[in-house]
Scaffold this motif. Structure first.
Motif, mmCIF file in Angstrom:
data_model
loop_
_atom_site.group_PDB
_atom_site.id
_atom_site.type_symbol
_atom_site.label_atom_id
_atom_site.label_comp_id
_atom_site.label_asym_id
_atom_site.label_seq_id
_atom_site.Cartn_x
_atom_site.Cartn_y
_atom_site.Cartn_z
ATOM 1 N N THR A 26 0.828 -1.216 0.000
ATOM 2 C CA THR A 26 0.000 0.000 0.000
ATOM 3 C C THR A 26 0.860 1.263 0.000
ATOM 4 N N LEU A 27 1.821 1.312 0.933
ATOM 5 C CA LEU A 27 2.600 2.547 1.078
ATOM 6 C C LEU A 27 3.390 2.892 -0.178
ATOM 7 N N PRO A 28 4.146 1.942 -0.758
ATOM 8 C CA PRO A 28 4.865 2.306 -1.998
ATOM 9 C C PRO A 28 3.926 2.684 -3.133
ATOM 10 N N MET A 29 2.800 1.977 -3.232
ATOM 11 C CA MET A 29 1.906 2.275 -4.347
ATOM 12 C C MET A 29 1.242 3.639 -4.186
ATOM 13 N N VAL A 30 1.045 4.037 -2.936
ATOM 14 C CA VAL A 30 0.346 5.297 -2.669
ATOM 15 C C VAL A 30 1.328 6.480 -2.645
ATOM 16 N N SER A 31 2.627 6.175 -2.591
ATOM 17 C CA SER A 31 3.612 7.231 -2.319
ATOM 18 C C SER A 31 3.561 8.425 -3.291
ATOM 19 N N PRO A 32 3.262 8.257 -4.573
ATOM 20 C CA PRO A 32 3.134 9.482 -5.396
ATOM 21 C C PRO A 32 2.038 10.407 -4.890
ATOM 22 N N MET A 33 0.984 9.799 -4.344
ATOM 23 C CA MET A 33 -0.118 10.619 -3.839
ATOM 24 C C MET A 33 0.259 11.325 -2.549
ATOM 25 N N ILE A 34 1.215 10.735 -1.803
ATOM 26 C CA ILE A 34 1.678 11.408 -0.585
ATOM 27 C C ILE A 34 2.248 12.772 -0.949
ATOM 28 N N LEU A 35 2.957 12.801 -2.071
ATOM 29 C CA LEU A 35 3.527 14.061 -2.543
ATOM 30 C C LEU A 35 2.417 15.096 -2.776
ATOM 31 N N THR A 36 1.383 14.654 -3.490
ATOM 32 C CA THR A 36 0.257 15.550 -3.769
ATOM 33 C C THR A 36 -0.370 16.050 -2.479
ATOM 34 N N VAL A 37 -0.608 15.106 -1.570
ATOM 35 C CA VAL A 37 -1.268 15.468 -0.312
ATOM 36 C C VAL A 37 -0.415 16.446 0.479
ATOM 37 N N VAL A 38 0.904 16.213 0.490
ATOM 38 C CA VAL A 38 1.786 17.106 1.247
ATOM 39 C C VAL A 38 1.725 18.521 0.677
ATOM 40 N N VAL A 39 1.792 18.620 -0.642
ATOM 41 C CA VAL A 39 1.737 19.945 -1.260
ATOM 42 C C VAL A 39 0.409 20.627 -0.924
ATOM 43 N N TYR A 40 -0.670 19.872 -1.072
ATOM 44 C CA TYR A 40 -1.985 20.450 -0.801
ATOM 45 C C TYR A 40 -2.103 20.892 0.661
ATOM 46 N N THR A 41 -1.593 20.050 1.580
ATOM 47 C CA THR A 41 -1.713 20.375 3.000
ATOM 48 C C THR A 41 -0.912 21.612 3.361
ATOM 49 N N ILE A 42 0.287 21.733 2.768
ATOM 50 C CA ILE A 42 1.103 22.920 3.055
ATOM 51 C C ILE A 42 0.362 24.179 2.621
ATOM 52 N N ILE A 82 11.709 21.921 0.211
ATOM 53 C CA ILE A 82 12.493 21.029 1.075
ATOM 54 C C ILE A 82 11.769 19.701 1.259
ATOM 55 N N ILE A 83 10.489 19.767 1.632
ATOM 56 C CA ILE A 83 9.764 18.528 1.923
ATOM 57 C C ILE A 83 9.619 17.677 0.659
ATOM 58 N N VAL A 84 9.238 18.320 -0.436
ATOM 59 C CA VAL A 84 9.058 17.555 -1.671
ATOM 60 C C VAL A 84 10.389 16.989 -2.148
ATOM 61 N N GLY A 85 11.460 17.771 -1.976
ATOM 62 C CA GLY A 85 12.780 17.287 -2.360
ATOM 63 C C GLY A 85 13.160 16.031 -1.603
ATOM 64 N N ILE A 86 12.871 16.041 -0.283
ATOM 65 C CA ILE A 86 13.174 14.849 0.509
ATOM 66 C C ILE A 86 12.292 13.687 0.086
ATOM 67 N N LEU A 87 11.000 13.983 -0.064
ATOM 68 C CA LEU A 87 10.046 12.895 -0.339
ATOM 69 C C LEU A 87 10.245 12.292 -1.723
ATOM 70 N N SER A 88 10.602 13.145 -2.689
ATOM 71 C CA SER A 88 10.642 12.630 -4.059
ATOM 72 C C SER A 88 11.744 11.595 -4.243
ATOM 73 N N LYS A 89 12.703 11.540 -3.275
ATOM 74 C CA LYS A 89 13.729 10.498 -3.368
ATOM 75 C C LYS A 89 13.178 9.139 -2.932
ATOM 76 N N VAL A 90 12.120 9.167 -2.101
ATOM 77 C CA VAL A 90 11.571 7.913 -1.596
ATOM 78 C C VAL A 90 10.389 7.432 -2.426
ATOM 79 N N VAL A 91 9.819 8.354 -3.187
ATOM 80 C CA VAL A 91 8.594 7.999 -3.917
ATOM 81 C C VAL A 91 8.879 6.905 -4.927
ATOM 82 N N PHE A 92 7.930 5.982 -5.004
ATOM 83 C CA PHE A 92 8.075 4.833 -5.889
ATOM 84 C C PHE A 92 7.014 4.921 -6.974
ATOM 85 N N TYR A 93 7.463 4.852 -8.260
ATOM 86 C CA TYR A 93 6.490 4.911 -9.357
ATOM 87 C C TYR A 93 6.331 3.526 -9.957
ATOM 88 N N TYR A 94 5.136 3.023 -9.877
ATOM 89 C CA TYR A 94 4.846 1.695 -10.413
ATOM 90 C C TYR A 94 4.246 1.888 -11.784
#
Lengths: 399, 359
Positions: B285-301, B343-355
């Motif tokens: 779940t977490l790797p598959m959802v990780s691109p959306m985490i980026l979206t959610v983080v941007v939206y939340t900020i 900063i946050i997106v830069g950190i996160l985008s290294k962990v994001v997994f694209y399936y």
């Protein structure tokens, strides 16, 4: 699954056997010894189940199955508790507001009244109705929200479809530029936008006096259009129609993600059947997008309804065009003035002159007004809710 | 009541009249001039559009569909943004004319537009960061709160989405309740309630104060020896749970749809291999959802910046007609939010997994 079904079947057989057996054992001993045979029967049963459990425990496969079952049960119990708690947190303030709203101001300082009001009255509603200018305000809010929602749907669905299916070189760049409108806060552009809307014109340049162009409307009509001020709700429709409504970029994003998820074969088959681009969009894509459309419409409507920032910025609310949210914000200052009118003399005699200075009273009136502001939304939500959640389930907004 | 009803009807009519008039005008125009309106369109379609190849038609329609959005982008976004950048380097009169890099003396409450004090281009920025007492503090607080909020809301909404995704009885009901705050959460109500003091007074009068005193978890935890900072952090989270829920509606929605679009065969394979639900969450779940985490983080900020105290500080400056300062502040605000996002997106985008499932 197989093992579980088999086990169930076995158990059923077992129970049936028992049922078949017991009446034969019990029937002849009906008169006197009613307890002993049942007792022995229970004993036998318990022993059987005990041995069954022990044998199950020795079997590693069954042990694993049991472990999984118990863990699932525990998780579901935990989940139940969390949902119960959080639902309570969400619903409790609403109940509190409703309870407060129906309470007569006499009850305010009555420590005995906790939930159910002692003197039931609609006085709070009457007063906040006057203060909010409710029916006219409701009409204005409904009009603005409905029309701008339709405009938003029009602009964002078209843009979302173009970004997902009608790609050209550079369309991704444009998409991210438009996403920028979501990231840049409205405060940053509100100032220049208000100046611009105050004297709206197209193609007007004044580049440090070097290149001076008077603008389209100024050369046609002699003056720019004033799109800001009391009753000029058209500004919402214009901005929504041009994809600059409240968080329109988010809606474009949602539509794009949805249309990306629709299989391309659908489009190809429509094309082979002779449908043009517009036809494909209108009769193949849009009917599939019902879920996203509901979601977007709900959010657009609610955000427009609750909006205070833009209505304040464009100064649309006023005596001739009362918007509920702006009225609600300025309400606490107006309570004292309204209460001192002769119409409320009976009430003041009943409660006491100082009631308008009582913070509790102000609080209760504001609560009631907030409830009245929310009431149409809640009623609407109850109707749309099923469609909305169904839409979330099926749409697969993320492609 | 009857009087009221009569009034309502009248106001309905008066409201309807301009719409009806405008509608009639448009319809009348089309009826009178249908030839001139429709003929060029028809001509264009038959002579040019129908003779295009399908790819070209697509391109044309694409631009047609994008036209309103692009127009709005240029008129109501790009132009004001550039203008506000210019404003931030200049002094602005209340009617909208601005003097680039010229700052004037203040006489009483009005500016005297003949006396130039300073020609320093960064005057407004210096005012916002050095002279104004509230702005730097609130900018710092906002940034800090945003980071905390983003972390809490993202994790919270992901967990809730996972839980809401499972099958259980009354799921539709629970979902309906959880999206209720999206409808309910109104700036107007918060603003109105903040204007009147005494939310606590109402609560206290209804007797919940006694309850909180009876069970003071905070003191209990401090007594046990849990670090004070941790306790305040936890109690801060729990006391803002309503806020957190009401601000994470959209995020839950995004995660929920993301989880539902994860291919089912992955879970089936994992179940056959004997993976538990916990393992499935971390490994699938977490790797598959990780691109959306980026979206959610941007939206939340973005969202938490919008709701922050900094808006109030800027509003006071705006209401004093100090538009130059306002523009400078808003640009500092944009820069701060972009910095945090970067900063946050830069950190996160290294962990994001694209399936990549699409062939």
């Amino acid at each position: 699954m197989m093992t579980r079904n088999k086990k169930k079947e076995l158990k059923k057989q077992h129970v049936q056997e028992l049922e078949n057996n017991t009446p034969i054992v019990e029937e002849p001993k009906e008169d006197k010894k009613t307890k002993e045979p049942t007792w022995s029967h229970i004993k036998r049963l318990s022993k059987e189940t005990y041995t069954e459990i022990v044998s199950d425990l020795k079997n590693p496969v069954k042990r694993a199955v049991m472990r999984r079952k118990t863990s699932m049960r525990l998780v579901s119990i935990l989940r139940g508790f969390i949902f119960l708690g959080l639902s309570f947190v969400i619903v409790f303030p609403i109940f509190q507001e409703v309870s407060l709203a129906f309470r007569h101001p006499i009850d305010l300082n009555n420590k005995l009244v906790n939930w159910i009001p002692e003197t039931f009255s609609l006085f709070n509603f009457d007063l906040s109705k006057v203060l909010l200018d409710y029916w006219r305000g409701l009409w204005c809010n409904l009009k603005v929200s409905t029309i701008s929602t339709i405009c938003q749907l029009f602009a964002t669905s078209l843009a979302g479809y173009a970004f997902s299916r009608l790609k050209f070189r550079g369309s991704n760049l444009i998409f991210w530029l438009i996403m920028l409108t979501l990231i840049v806060p409205p405060q940053a552009i509100s100032l220049a936008r208000t100046f611009f809307l105050d004297d709206f014109d197209i193609l007007r340049f004044n580049f440090f006096g070097l290149w001076d162009n008077p603008g389209l409307f100024e050369s046609l009509l002699g003056h720019g259009l004033r799109l800001k001020g009391e009753g000029k709700d058209i500004v919402f429709y214009i901005t929504s129609l041009t994809g600059q409504g409240i968080r329109a970029a988010l809606f474009i994003y949602l539509f794009r993600q949805f249309f990306r998820g629709i299989p391309i074969e659908l489009e190809e088959s429509a094309q082979i059947d002779g449908a043009g681009v517009v036809r494909t969009f209108w009769s193949v894509m849009l009917p599939n997008a019902r879920g996203v459309i509901t979601t977007v419409a709900l959010f657009a409507f609610v955000w427009q309804w609750n909006d205070t920032y833009y209505t304040g910025m464009y100064q649309i609310s006023g005596e001739t065009f009362p918007m509920l949210t702006r009225k609600l914000i300025s309400m606490s200052e107006r309570i004292a003035g309204i209460i001192s009118q002769p119409h409320y003399q009976d009430f003041l005699d009943q409660v006491g002159e100082g009631i308008a200075k009582n913070p509790l009273f102000v609080q209760v009136i504001l609560n009631t007004a907030a409830l009245m502001l929310m009431a149409p939304l809640i009623i609407g939500y109850l109707f749309v809710q099923r469609l909305f959640i169904e839409g979330v389930e099926r749409s697969g907004i993320v492609g | 009541m009857e009087n009221n009803n009569v009034k309502v009807k009248k106001s309905f009519k008066t409201q309807l009249q301009p719409i009806a008039k405008g509608f009639k005008k448009v319809i009348g125009f089309i009826i009178k001039n249908w030839f001139f309106v429709l003929f060029p369109c028809r001509l264009f379609k038959e002579l040019i559009y129908d003779k295009m190849r399908y790819e070209k038609q697509k391109l044309f329609i694409s631009w047609l569909f994008l036209a309103p959005t692009l127009l709005g982008f240029i008129l109501f976004f790009a132009y004001p943004l550039v203008m506000s950048l210019l404003y931030s380097f200049s002094s602005v009169e209340p009617n909208g004319t601005f003097h680039f890099s010229e700052f004037f003396a203040k006489v009483g409450t009005q500016y005297d537009y003949t006396q130039v004090i300073s020609t320093d281009i960064l005057n407004n920025y210096k005012y916002a960061l050095r002279v104004n007492a509230d702005f730097p503090v609130s900018l710092w607080n906002t940034s800090l709160n945003t980071v905390i909020d983003t972390a809490v809301i993202t994790i919270f909404s992901l967990l809730l989405a996972v839980m809401l995704n499972g099958k259980f009885k009354g799921r539709a009901f629970v979902r309906a309740i959880f999206f209720l705050p999206v409808v309910f959460n109104s700036e107007a109500i918060t603003a109105a309630l903040a204007a009147a003091e005494g939310v606590d007074a109402v609560l206290n009068s209804s007797g919940s104060e006694a309850l909180t005193q009876l069970f003071d978890l905070e003191q209990f935890m401090q007594g046990i020896g849990v670090p004070v900072q941790l306790v305040t952090f936890l109690s801060g989270i729990t006391s803002t749970i309503y806020r957190t829920i009401s601000y994470s509606g959209i995020q839950i929605l995004i995660f929920l749809t993301a989880i539902q679009s994860v291919p089912k065969h992955l879970y089936e394979a994992a179940t056959i291999e004997g993976a538990t639900g916990y393992e499935q969450f971390w490994k699938i779940t977490l790797p598959m959802v990780s691109p959306m985490i980026l979206t959610v983080v941007v939206y939340t900020i973005v969202d938490s910046f919008l709701r922050s105290e900094i808006g109030d500080v800027m509003d006071t400056v705006y209401n004093n007609n100090e538009y130059g300062y306002y523009a400078a502040m808003s640009w500092l605000y944009i820069l701060a939010s972009l910095l945090i996002m970067g900063i946050i997106v830069g950190i996160l985008s290294k962990v994001v997994f694209y399936y990549d499932d699409k062939k």
